[in-house]
Design a protein around this motif. Structure first.
Motif, mmCIF file in Angstrom:
data_model
loop_
_atom_site.group_PDB
_atom_site.id
_atom_site.type_symbol
_atom_site.label_atom_id
_atom_site.label_comp_id
_atom_site.label_asym_id
_atom_site.label_seq_id
_atom_site.Cartn_x
_atom_site.Cartn_y
_atom_site.Cartn_z
ATOM 1 N N GLU A 1 -2.962 78.554 100.644
ATOM 2 C CA GLU A 1 -3.515 77.411 99.986
ATOM 3 C C GLU A 1 -4.607 76.959 100.810
ATOM 4 O O GLU A 1 -5.707 76.468 100.417
ATOM 5 N N TYR B 1 -7.523 79.268 101.200
ATOM 6 C CA TYR B 1 -8.263 79.585 99.914
ATOM 7 C C TYR B 1 -8.766 78.043 99.575
ATOM 8 O O TYR B 1 -9.328 77.962 98.243
ATOM 9 N N LYS B 2 -8.802 77.033 99.928
ATOM 10 C CA LYS B 2 -8.770 75.765 99.405
ATOM 11 C C LYS B 2 -10.353 75.429 99.088
ATOM 12 O O LYS B 2 -10.469 74.813 97.860
ATOM 13 N N ASP C 1 -7.638 81.609 93.347
ATOM 14 C CA ASP C 1 -6.683 80.601 92.491
ATOM 15 C C ASP C 1 -5.302 80.916 93.289
ATOM 16 O O ASP C 1 -4.506 81.992 92.881
ATOM 17 N N MET D 1 -1.672 80.330 92.976
ATOM 18 C CA MET D 1 -0.824 79.722 92.266
ATOM 19 C C MET D 1 0.516 79.375 92.849
ATOM 20 O O MET D 1 0.818 79.554 93.884
ATOM 21 N N SER E 1 -4.931 86.500 82.375
ATOM 22 C CA SER E 1 -5.313 85.260 82.700
ATOM 23 C C SER E 1 -6.634 85.282 83.672
ATOM 24 O O SER E 1 -7.322 84.157 83.587
ATOM 25 N N MET F 1 -12.562 85.430 88.804
ATOM 26 C CA MET F 1 -11.473 84.808 89.410
ATOM 27 C C MET F 1 -10.400 85.729 89.891
ATOM 28 O O MET F 1 -10.110 86.782 89.340
ATOM 29 N N ARG G 1 -6.510 85.468 91.101
ATOM 30 C CA ARG G 1 -5.106 84.710 90.954
ATOM 31 C C ARG G 1 -4.134 85.417 91.774
ATOM 32 O O ARG G 1 -4.026 86.769 91.738
ATOM 33 N N SER H 1 -0.223 85.145 93.957
ATOM 34 C CA SER H 1 0.797 84.270 94.318
ATOM 35 C C SER H 1 1.748 85.049 95.214
ATOM 36 O O SER H 1 1.618 86.296 95.256
ATOM 37 N N ASN I 1 -21.107 78.635 91.961
ATOM 38 C CA ASN I 1 -20.644 79.111 90.573
ATOM 39 C C ASN I 1 -21.741 79.210 89.339
ATOM 40 O O ASN I 1 -21.221 79.296 88.243
#
Ligand SMILES: NC(=O)C1=CN([C@@H]2O[C@H](COP(=O)(O)OP(=O)(O)OC[C@H]3O[C@@H](n4cnc5c(N)ncnc54)[C@H](OP(=O)(O)O)[C@@H]3O)[C@@H](O)[C@H]2O)C=CC1
Ligand SMILES: CC(=O)N[C@@H](CCC(=O)OP(=O)(O)O)C(=O)O
Length: 343
Positions: free
Chosen positions: A261, A264-265, A271, A273, A283, A289, A291, A293, A333
């Motif tokens: 976290e 990559y904050k 993201d 997760m 997703s 993006m 993602r 985990s 972005n």
């Protein structure tokens, strides 16, 4: 407005550039090339772009391309080798989606790509375009080598562990890709009857992304990392799913969730997760993006990192536009705020 040229506009990454740039506030496509479709209107070939482009495909012409501010190469390997030098010499910037400038060693490139490196003199100017690790270098770059799709998913998943020195320098990357990763060209292996209701590994004893991923993991770790990389073809159109297996060093008690976290904050396109999540490729369909985990399977020192991207967006055209935004001092972005499709 930034004037954009695209070489290779009829392929999947080319049309994805067109889709994303149609909504970019600061960029306009001026030239789009195709040798086979020259003279055809973009909107006739891709009806999803009707109303967004009043442009025809043209044969690649370096004068027209060099009149742009930036040229994207969405072409097979070797094309940017032959055209990029001329375009760069005339003051235009180049963002190459192929692998032509990703590998620093031209001999190694030749070994894996089965042809001599066509522009070794440009390698010193090339910046590896993974913004999460190279943002400062990208700002002043004139030539960007956009990372490969598998390499993007694997690096974003594995680098925080390697950079922090928390794991043995040994990684297994078990990866899956949608069929659009193979491009739009007609091939038996990409036919519906060959790919649906079937899963197949390929390149298990050596895939051309192995040296690219190794080069960048070694750079992040500051030492050689033993990498096992096995890609699989999945019965889906878009998406990369990477599962990374690594061994934590003895006695490491770091909170990995917090590590990721924090790492990559400030990253708009990664993201992390909640711990224990299982990100699905759908997703990230159509969005820039990644993602991620984290999992700590019980009874052991293993860490498993899951990472998903859309191969055509964060794995190619979206990441290429992210690089353009950084190079031109735009909001990172800009044009990349799409929300994914569900289902
Ligand atoms: N598909 C994916 O998920 C990803 C692809 N990439 C890389 O991006 C690049 C493009 O991929 P993709 O869009 O899938 O490829 P496609 O095969 O779908 O499209 C290739 C495009 O390049 C053009 N082209 C082919 N040969 C030449 C040439 N000699 N000179 C000029 N133009 C040429 C083609 O048009 P025409 O022949 O009419 O000129 C076509 O528009 C490749 O290097 C690929 O490896 C990177 C990340 C992900
Ligand atoms: C499913 C499939 O065939 N995938 C391609 C990789 C995707 C890709 O485009 O590779 P680059 O990012 O290096 O250009 C392959 O395995 O060669």
């Amino acid at each position: 407005m930034i004037k954009v040229g695209i070489v290779g506009g009829t392929g999947y990454t080319g049309v994805e550039l067109l889709r994303l740039l149609a909504q970019h506030p600061d960029a306009q496509v001026e030239v789009i090339t195709s040798r086979s479709e020259a003279g055809v209107a973009v909107a006739d070939m891709y009806p999803n772009l009707r109303g967004h482009y009043d442009l025809e495909f043209t044969v690649p012409d370096t004068d027209a391309l060099a009149a742009c501010d930036v040229v994207f190469f969405a072409t097979p390997h070797g094309v940017a080798h032959s055209l990029a030098g001329d375009i760069l010499a005339r003051g235009c910037r180049v963002i190459d989606l192929s692998a032509d400038f990703r590998i620093r060693d031209p001999e190694l490139w030749a070994e894996w790509y089965g042809q001599p490196h066509g522009a070794p003199a440009l390698l010193n100017d090339a910046v590896y375009g993974l913004p999460e690790t190279q943002r400062e270098q990208i700002k002043s770059a004139r030539l960007i080598a956009v990372p490969g799709c598998y390499p993007t998913a694997v690096q974003l998943a594995a680098l925080p562990l390697l950079e922090a020195g928390l794991i043995r320098p040994e990684i297994v990357a078990d990866c899956k890709s949608g069929v659009s990763g193979a491009g739009r060209g007609a091939k038996v292996g990409s036919l519906l009857c060959e790919t649906s209701e079937s899963v197949m590994a390929y390149g298990a004893s050596g895939h051309r992304h192995l040296p690219e991923i190794s080069q960048e993991l070694n750079r992040g770790a500051g030492k050689d990392v033993a990498l096992t990389f096995v890609p699989h073809l999945m019965p889906m159109i878009r998406g990369i799913h990477a599962t990374i297996y690594a061994d934590l060093l003895e006695g490491q008690n770091v909170d990995l969730q917090t590590l990721y976290e924090n790492c990559y904050k400030d990253e708009p396109f990664v993201d992390v997760m909640p711990a224990g999540s299982h990100p699905a490729t759908r997703s990230v369909r159509g969005v820039n993006m990644c993602r991620i985990s984290l999992h700590r399977p019980q009874n052991g020192n293993k860490v498993v990192v899951l990472s998903v991207i859309d191969n055509l967006v964060k794995g190619a055209s979206g990441q290429a536009i992210q690089n353009m935004n950084i190079m031109f001092g735009l909001e990172e972005n800009a044009g990349l705020n799409q929300v994914g499709l569900m289902p």
